[in-house]
Design an enzyme around this catalytic site. Structure first.
Site, PDB file in Angstrom:
ATOM      1  N   CYS A 180      -9.822  -5.602  -0.858  1.00 39.20           N
ATOM      2  CA  CYS A 180     -10.943  -5.149  -0.031  1.00 39.20           C
ATOM      3  C   CYS A 180     -12.258  -5.108  -0.816  1.00 39.20           C
ATOM      4  O   CYS A 180     -12.706  -4.035  -1.250  1.00 39.20           O
ATOM      5  CB  CYS A 180     -10.678  -3.783   0.601  1.00 39.20           C
ATOM      6  SG  CYS A 180     -11.882  -3.445   1.887  1.00 39.20           S
ATOM      7  N   CYS A 354     -13.513  -7.114   7.027  1.00 37.41           N
ATOM      8  CA  CYS A 354     -13.872  -6.010   6.142  1.00 37.41           C
ATOM      9  C   CYS A 354     -14.678  -5.008   6.961  1.00 37.41           C
ATOM     10  O   CYS A 354     -15.847  -5.255   7.257  1.00 37.41           O
ATOM     11  CB  CYS A 354     -14.683  -6.563   4.969  1.00 37.41           C
ATOM     12  SG  CYS A 354     -14.961  -5.317   3.722  1.00 37.41           S
TER      13      CYS A 354
HETATM   14  C1  FAD Z   1      -9.335   1.487  -1.456  1.00 33.28           C
HETATM   15  C2  FAD Z   1      -8.836   0.364  -0.611  1.00 33.28           C
HETATM   16  C3  FAD Z   1      -9.434   0.119   0.617  1.00 33.28           C
HETATM   17  C4  FAD Z   1      -8.988  -0.931   1.419  1.00 33.28           C
HETATM   18  N1  FAD Z   1      -9.576  -1.118   2.637  1.00 33.28           N
HETATM   19  C5  FAD Z   1      -9.100  -2.076   3.467  1.00 33.28           C
HETATM   20  C6  FAD Z   1      -9.634  -2.216   4.790  1.00 33.28           C
HETATM   21  O1  FAD Z   1     -10.506  -1.469   5.220  1.00 33.28           O
HETATM   22  N2  FAD Z   1      -9.136  -3.196   5.578  1.00 33.28           N
HETATM   23  C7  FAD Z   1      -8.135  -4.032   5.153  1.00 33.28           C
HETATM   24  O2  FAD Z   1      -7.717  -4.879   5.920  1.00 33.28           O
HETATM   25  N3  FAD Z   1      -7.627  -3.932   3.886  1.00 33.28           N
HETATM   26  C8  FAD Z   1      -8.062  -2.970   3.043  1.00 33.28           C
HETATM   27  N4  FAD Z   1      -7.528  -2.824   1.783  1.00 33.28           N
HETATM   28  C9  FAD Z   1      -6.641  -3.880   1.240  1.00 33.28           C
HETATM   29  C10 FAD Z   1      -5.190  -3.789   1.680  1.00 33.28           C
HETATM   30  O3  FAD Z   1      -4.660  -2.517   1.446  1.00 33.28           O
HETATM   31  C11 FAD Z   1      -4.411  -4.848   0.925  1.00 33.28           C
HETATM   32  O4  FAD Z   1      -5.041  -6.100   1.078  1.00 33.28           O
HETATM   33  C12 FAD Z   1      -2.978  -4.948   1.419  1.00 33.28           C
HETATM   34  O5  FAD Z   1      -2.289  -3.755   1.137  1.00 33.28           O
HETATM   35  C13 FAD Z   1      -2.293  -6.152   0.779  1.00 33.28           C
HETATM   36  O6  FAD Z   1      -0.922  -6.162   1.042  1.00 33.28           O
HETATM   37  P1  FAD Z   1       0.101  -6.741  -0.043  1.00 33.28           P
HETATM   38  O7  FAD Z   1       1.442  -6.555   0.544  1.00 33.28           O
HETATM   39  O8  FAD Z   1      -0.354  -8.074  -0.466  1.00 33.28           O
HETATM   40  O9  FAD Z   1      -0.056  -5.776  -1.302  1.00 33.28           O
HETATM   41  P2  FAD Z   1       0.434  -4.259  -1.378  1.00 33.28           P
HETATM   42  O10 FAD Z   1       0.318  -3.613  -0.048  1.00 33.28           O
HETATM   43  O11 FAD Z   1      -0.317  -3.661  -2.512  1.00 33.28           O
HETATM   44  O12 FAD Z   1       1.989  -4.352  -1.712  1.00 33.28           O
HETATM   45  C14 FAD Z   1       2.505  -4.972  -2.851  1.00 33.28           C
HETATM   46  C15 FAD Z   1       3.894  -4.388  -3.095  1.00 33.28           C
HETATM   47  O13 FAD Z   1       4.567  -5.175  -4.076  1.00 33.28           O
HETATM   48  C16 FAD Z   1       5.304  -4.305  -4.916  1.00 33.28           C
HETATM   49  N5  FAD Z   1       5.516  -4.964  -6.210  1.00 33.28           N
HETATM   50  C17 FAD Z   1       4.598  -5.246  -7.167  1.00 33.28           C
HETATM   51  N6  FAD Z   1       5.164  -5.851  -8.223  1.00 33.28           N
HETATM   52  C18 FAD Z   1       6.480  -5.963  -7.921  1.00 33.28           C
HETATM   53  C19 FAD Z   1       7.600  -6.503  -8.631  1.00 33.28           C
HETATM   54  N7  FAD Z   1       7.469  -7.024  -9.847  1.00 33.28           N
HETATM   55  N8  FAD Z   1       8.814  -6.446  -8.045  1.00 33.28           N
HETATM   56  C20 FAD Z   1       8.977  -5.912  -6.795  1.00 33.28           C
HETATM   57  N9  FAD Z   1       7.937  -5.381  -6.086  1.00 33.28           N
HETATM   58  C21 FAD Z   1       6.712  -5.404  -6.646  1.00 33.28           C
HETATM   59  C22 FAD Z   1       4.427  -3.065  -5.024  1.00 33.28           C
HETATM   60  O14 FAD Z   1       5.167  -1.924  -5.404  1.00 33.28           O
HETATM   61  C23 FAD Z   1       3.854  -2.975  -3.621  1.00 33.28           C
HETATM   62  O15 FAD Z   1       4.602  -2.122  -2.780  1.00 33.28           O
HETATM   63  C24 FAD Z   1      -7.925  -1.764   0.966  1.00 33.28           C
HETATM   64  C25 FAD Z   1      -7.312  -1.496  -0.257  1.00 33.28           C
HETATM   65  C26 FAD Z   1      -7.748  -0.448  -1.039  1.00 33.28           C
HETATM   66  C27 FAD Z   1      -7.066  -0.155  -2.351  1.00 33.28           C
END
Ligand code: FAD
Length: 422
Positions: A180, A354
């Site tokens: 984000c 966003c």
């Molecule tokens: C402060 C903040 C504000 C945000 N605001 C917004 C918003 O307003 N709108 C929006 O759409 N998005 C927003 N986001 C972004 C959004 O949260 C992320 O883009 C989204 O969570 C991405 O999903 P993901 O599954 O790729 O990653 P994540 O949700 O981070 O999940 C990754 C997972 O992989 C696991 N993992 C990591 N390494 C390993 C490994 N080696 N083995 C097994 N598991 C592992 C982790 O434990 C985690 O659970 C924001 C994020 C933050 C931090």
């Protein structure tokens, strides 16, 4: 009597556990893929193994609202077993290596697994330690340093702004990519509005590592006006490298000169990096992100490997909104190639959004796709700060996430997926 060779076969079968679909990461992306595979009738839960070491699932978009005094931290956390689809198999040891030639996954505890199809969804890791001293001051409850990029420090930000009695606030934004990209400035505007309402004297400085307020010209123009109206002093090409007692040290990105800036409250955003095993397993691009085709989400070298979300090489802004757009395309392409022997469809065009809080009651909803091209759903409300969009983000999006996304029934801006079966 049991023969020695049959014992060996038994031991081998324990060490090589097979799953038809392996998903590494049970965050927003991994969870959404699993839920849609099941909801759409493509798989039964027992065919899916999710590798996820965390016991809590976090709704990270809520942390900006927590730091901004709009939301309760407890509403952003749910025990993993409550959100994972019932009966999917979970391995809670982190993945340390993938051997794509052998379709094999290795975990930290030494266990090996095999798969038919693999989805890499490990997100992007916040690396607070790249900023010298950051961790120490963030952890110290008496130090005026916080960050919405961690649930603990987001609550601290809320408390610090509540207790702030006047002075200088410094906000930082690191080099991209981060999750984000708009969040570092959302917290600036939310904090400014809270302090303004309390009528105290303050001075805000926003230090960005890049040279722009926002990457999409239309929104950059609106946000430049917001900063001017709110008297926010923007400093560009300044990277936070160290925190000391009430002093932030920035490095000028052109001259590499260091500058000390005093503060009464510092909000910092950590640099962010993909999981190391992606590159170490030969799956990464030059920056270590899982190297997939930008439109099909299939790995550029291994046809049975897929990736989405923050850990992928997809050249768009890393958001949960992007994940909602990517998931149905990934699921469709995985099933087409695996079950039907067809080519994947190059359908994903980089959609992301966003929602930028500009005050405690207004929001600018930015929506765009690859090459920073606009891709708006409600253009009439997106040329300025909107109250309606504020409530959509604050109340409706979390509701859709917890009640529909986790069941595979939420299609992001495509709305509910009740009628989208197999
Ligand atoms: C402060 C903040 C504000 C945000 N605001 C917004 C918003 O307003 N709108 C929006 O759409 N998005 C927003 N986001 C972004 C959004 O949260 C992320 O883009 C989204 O969570 C991405 O999903 P993901 O599954 O790729 O990653 P994540 O949700 O981070 O999940 C990754 C997972 O992989 C696991 N993992 C990591 N390494 C390993 C490994 N080696 N083995 C097994 N598991 C592992 C982790 O434990 C985690 O659970 C924001 C994020 C933050 C931090």
């Amino acid at each position: 009597m049991i023969k020695l060779h049959s014992l060996r076969v038994y031991a081998f079968s324990i060490r090589q556990i097979h799953s038809q679909i392996a998903i590494v990461g049970g965050g927003t992306a991994g969870l959404n893929v699993a839920a849609q595979l099941i909801a759409d009738g493509h798989a039964i839960p027992q065919q899916i193994r999710i590798f996820e070491p965390m016991k809590m699932h976090t709704y990270q978009p809520g942390w900006t609202m927590v730091g901004g005094g709009l939301y309760d931290i407890n509403k952003t956390l749910q025990p993993m077993e409550k959100v994972l689809p019932k009966n999917v198999i979970v391995s809670d040891s982190p993945v340390t290596k993938i051997n794509p030639e052998e379709n094999q996954i290795q975990t930290f505890d030494g266990q090996k697994y095999t798969y038919d199809q693999l989805v890499v969804a490990t997100g992007i890791r916040t690396d607070f330690d790249q900023i010298k001293g950051a961790r120490k001051y963030l952890e110290d409850p008496n130090s005026p340093v916080a960050s919405i990029y961690h649930y603990k420090y987001a609550s601290k930000m809320n408390r610090l702004v509540d207790e702030f009695e006047g002075g200088k606030l410094v906000f930082s934004e690191p080099q991209m990519p981060i999750k984000c990209g708009g969040a570092p400035q959302k917290i600036v505007y939310l904090s400014q509005d809270r302090l303004r309402k309390r009528g105290i004297k303050f001075d805000i400085h926003f230090y960005k590592t890049v040279a722009l307020i926002f990457g999409v010209p239309k929104y950059a123009e609106i946000l430049t006006d917001v900063c001017q109206r709110k008297q926010i002093n923007c400093h560009f090409k300044q990277k936070l490298v160290e925190v000391q007692d009430h002093i932030a040290i920035f490095e000028d990105q052109d001259t590499k000169e260091l500058k000390s800036v005093t503060f009464d409250l510092l909000h910092l955003v950590p640099p962010q990096v993909p999981a190391k095993f992606i590159a170490a397993s030969g799956l990464g691009d030059a920056a270590g992100f899982c190297n997939v085709h930008p439109n099909t989400l299939q790995h550029i070298k291994y046809k049975n490997i897929w990736s989405l979300g923050d850990c992928s090489s997809l050249p768009t802004s890393k958001t949960a909104a992007a994940v909602m757009a990517q998931t149905p395309i990934l699921v469709k392409n995985l099933i087409r190639t695996w079950k039907k022997g067809l080519e994947p469809i190059p359908q994903y065009q980089g959609y992301t959004s966003c929602p930028i809080f500009t005050s405690q009651s207004t929001l600018l909803l930015a929506e765009f796709k690859y090459n920073s091209e606009l891709d708006e759903t409600f253009p009439i409300f997106q040329s300025n700060e909107s109250r309606l969009m504020f409530y959509l983000k604050k109340d409706f999006f979390p509701f859709a996430y917890w009640y529909f996304m986790v069941k595979g029934l939420w299609g992001g801006r495509d709305g509910f997926r009740f009628f989208k079966g197999a």
